[in-house]
Design a protein around this motif. Structure first.
Motif, PDB file in Angstrom:
ATOM      1  N   PHE A  76      46.257  46.949  48.566  1.00  0.00           N
ATOM      2  CA  PHE A  76      45.668  47.781  47.531  1.00  0.00           C
ATOM      3  C   PHE A  76      46.671  48.025  46.410  1.00  0.00           C
ATOM      4  N   GLY A  77      46.170  48.159  45.195  1.00  0.00           N
ATOM      5  CA  GLY A  77      46.976  48.540  44.048  1.00  0.00           C
ATOM      6  C   GLY A  77      46.063  48.766  42.850  1.00  0.00           C
ATOM      7  N   ASP A  78      46.488  49.612  41.924  1.00  0.00           N
ATOM      8  CA  ASP A  78      45.663  49.917  40.749  1.00  0.00           C
ATOM      9  C   ASP A  78      45.897  48.848  39.682  1.00  0.00           C
ATOM     10  N   ILE A  79      45.135  47.777  39.758  1.00  0.00           N
ATOM     11  CA  ILE A  79      45.341  46.612  38.896  1.00  0.00           C
ATOM     12  C   ILE A  79      45.040  46.921  37.436  1.00  0.00           C
ATOM     13  N   ASN A  80      43.960  47.653  37.159  1.00  0.00           N
ATOM     14  CA  ASN A  80      43.552  47.905  35.773  1.00  0.00           C
ATOM     15  C   ASN A  80      43.852  49.327  35.307  1.00  0.00           C
ATOM     16  N   LYS A  81      44.610  50.082  36.072  1.00  0.00           N
ATOM     17  CA  LYS A  81      45.112  51.402  35.680  1.00  0.00           C
ATOM     18  C   LYS A  81      44.010  52.397  35.328  1.00  0.00           C
ATOM     19  N   ASP A  82      42.933  52.363  36.108  1.00  0.00           N
ATOM     20  CA  ASP A  82      41.867  53.341  35.886  1.00  0.00           C
ATOM     21  C   ASP A  82      41.938  54.488  36.888  1.00  0.00           C
ATOM     22  N   GLY A  83      42.985  54.516  37.706  1.00  0.00           N
ATOM     23  CA  GLY A  83      43.150  55.584  38.683  1.00  0.00           C
ATOM     24  C   GLY A  83      42.572  55.276  40.047  1.00  0.00           C
ATOM     25  N   TRP A  84      41.895  54.142  40.190  1.00  0.00           N
ATOM     26  CA  TRP A  84      41.321  53.743  41.472  1.00  0.00           C
ATOM     27  C   TRP A  84      42.097  52.557  42.035  1.00  0.00           C
ATOM     28  N   LEU A  85      42.287  52.575  43.339  1.00  0.00           N
ATOM     29  CA  LEU A  85      42.999  51.481  43.981  1.00  0.00           C
ATOM     30  C   LEU A  85      42.080  50.280  44.147  1.00  0.00           C
ATOM     31  N   ASP A  86      42.548  49.133  43.689  1.00  0.00           N
ATOM     32  CA  ASP A  86      41.806  47.885  43.771  1.00  0.00           C
ATOM     33  C   ASP A  86      42.300  47.081  44.971  1.00  0.00           C
ATOM     34  N   LEU A  87      41.602  46.011  45.279  1.00  0.00           N
ATOM     35  CA  LEU A  87      41.826  45.276  46.527  1.00  0.00           C
ATOM     36  C   LEU A  87      42.053  43.795  46.228  1.00  0.00           C
ATOM     37  N   VAL A  88      43.020  43.195  46.946  1.00  0.00           N
ATOM     38  CA  VAL A  88      43.280  41.758  46.827  1.00  0.00           C
ATOM     39  C   VAL A  88      43.357  41.154  48.220  1.00  0.00           C
ATOM     40  N   GLY A  89      42.719  39.990  48.400  1.00  0.00           N
ATOM     41  CA  GLY A  89      42.795  39.241  49.645  1.00  0.00           C
ATOM     42  C   GLY A  89      42.932  37.759  49.352  1.00  0.00           C
ATOM     43  N   HIS A  90      43.089  36.969  50.400  1.00  0.00           N
ATOM     44  CA  HIS A  90      43.332  35.535  50.246  1.00  0.00           C
ATOM     45  C   HIS A  90      42.408  34.776  51.194  1.00  0.00           C
ATOM     46  N   GLU A  91      41.514  33.998  50.622  1.00  0.00           N
ATOM     47  CA  GLU A  91      40.500  33.297  51.400  1.00  0.00           C
ATOM     48  C   GLU A  91      41.030  31.971  51.925  1.00  0.00           C
ATOM     49  N   ARG A  92      40.649  31.633  53.147  1.00  0.00           N
ATOM     50  CA  ARG A  92      40.923  30.312  53.708  1.00  0.00           C
ATOM     51  C   ARG A  92      39.764  29.379  53.363  1.00  0.00           C
ATOM     52  N   LYS A  93      40.091  28.135  52.999  1.00  0.00           N
ATOM     53  CA  LYS A  93      39.095  27.143  52.591  1.00  0.00           C
ATOM     54  C   LYS A  93      38.305  27.627  51.378  1.00  0.00           C
ATOM     55  N   GLY A  94      39.009  28.221  50.447  1.00  0.00           N
ATOM     56  CA  GLY A  94      38.390  28.686  49.209  1.00  0.00           C
ATOM     57  C   GLY A  94      39.206  28.227  48.018  1.00  0.00           C
ATOM     58  N   PRO A  95      38.883  28.718  46.824  1.00  0.00           N
ATOM     59  CA  PRO A  95      39.618  28.315  45.626  1.00  0.00           C
ATOM     60  C   PRO A  95      40.984  28.973  45.503  1.00  0.00           C
ATOM     61  N   LEU A 101      38.023  44.923  41.712  1.00  0.00           N
ATOM     62  CA  LEU A 101      38.266  46.210  41.072  1.00  0.00           C
ATOM     63  C   LEU A 101      37.316  47.260  41.633  1.00  0.00           C
ATOM     64  N   SER A 102      37.870  48.414  41.961  1.00  0.00           N
ATOM     65  CA  SER A 102      37.079  49.497  42.545  1.00  0.00           C
ATOM     66  C   SER A 102      36.460  50.374  41.462  1.00  0.00           C
TER      67      SER A 102
END
Length: 241
Positions: A76-95, A101-102
């Motif tokens: 989690f981290g606030d990627i766009n600085k709107d005060g909400w924690l956003d989420l990042v993951g990494h897909e297998r067999k994906g792009p 963004l939350s």
């Protein structure tokens, strides 16, 4: 009488979801809601009673993928600085990895423009930090098949692949972590190898460029699943677990 009253949880706090999730077919997030969660302790008596009720939980996964193979350590981290924690993951067999963004109410909007790897992605770990000093979170990616990558964030959910982290060793990595290893104020990188790759340290120069350090006393062979950076002995220097 000491009374501990309920505090409403408006967003998930901190970088909390680092448990391995191998071959998950969806991303599901459970958020502590506003159900009763009060604790009351009596004061001044031996054997004081403490009563508490656990908070209720609601599914906060609206807009997250319901299919795919998410072999990852999400962060989690606030990627766009709107005060909400956003989420990042990494897909297998994906792009490649994916950012979401939350909206602060259990809804998510995919923000993965520029997040793609050559061929297809294999999982696993990701981490967020400001690698180039522009005030925006950047994304470090450990890919099981083809080594570490860093994507530079624009603060709005857009990404650009940064300079090559390791031009010599392009073998796979299981996990990645940002931290100021050498104490110069810039973010450095630590990775753990997939196939006998050992632990690698990359010193950052504060602009998004990296220099591999093989003189730090870490094992250069060996397989691992996860890497964590913490000051375990409280000497002011980050340790590696």
């Amino acid at each position: 009488m000491v009374k501990l009253t309920r505090r409403k949880v408006d967003a998930v706090q901190g970088k909390v979801w680092r448990q391995r999730a191998t071959r998950a077919l969806a991303i599901t997030l459970w958020v502590a809601g506003v159900g009763p969660a009060a604790a009351v302790a009596s004061d001044g008596s031996v054997g004081a009673e403490l009563t508490a009720q656990c908070p209720s939980f609601a599914n906060g996964s609206r807009g997250l993928p319901e299919q795919g193979e998410w072999r990852t350590y999400p962060v989690f981290g606030d990627i766009n600085k709107d005060g909400w924690l956003d989420l990042v993951g990494h897909e297998r067999k994906g792009p490649g990895p994916a950012a979401f963004l939350s909206d602060g109410e259990g809804g998510w909007i995919r923000a993965s423009d520029g997040l793609f790897l050559p061929g297809f992605s294999c999982g696993v770990g990701v981490d967020l930090a400001d690698a180039n000093g522009d005030g925006h979170l950047d994304l470090g990616v450990a890919d099981h098949c083809r080594g570490p990558f860093v994507f530079l964030g624009d603060g709005q959910g857009g990404w650009t692949l940064g300079p090559i982290v390791d031009a010599v060793d392009r073998n796979g990595r299981e996990d990645i972590a940002f931290g100021d290893i050498d104490g110069d104020g810039d973010q450095d990188l630590v990775t753990i190898g997939t196939d006998r790759g050992g632990l690698r340290v990359y010193a950052g120069d504060g602009t998004g460029r990296w220099r591999r350090r093989d003189d730090v006393g870490l094992p250069q062979i060996g397989v691992g699943l996860q890497v964590l950076l913490e000051d375990l002995n409280e000497d002011g220097h980050l340790d590696i677990a």
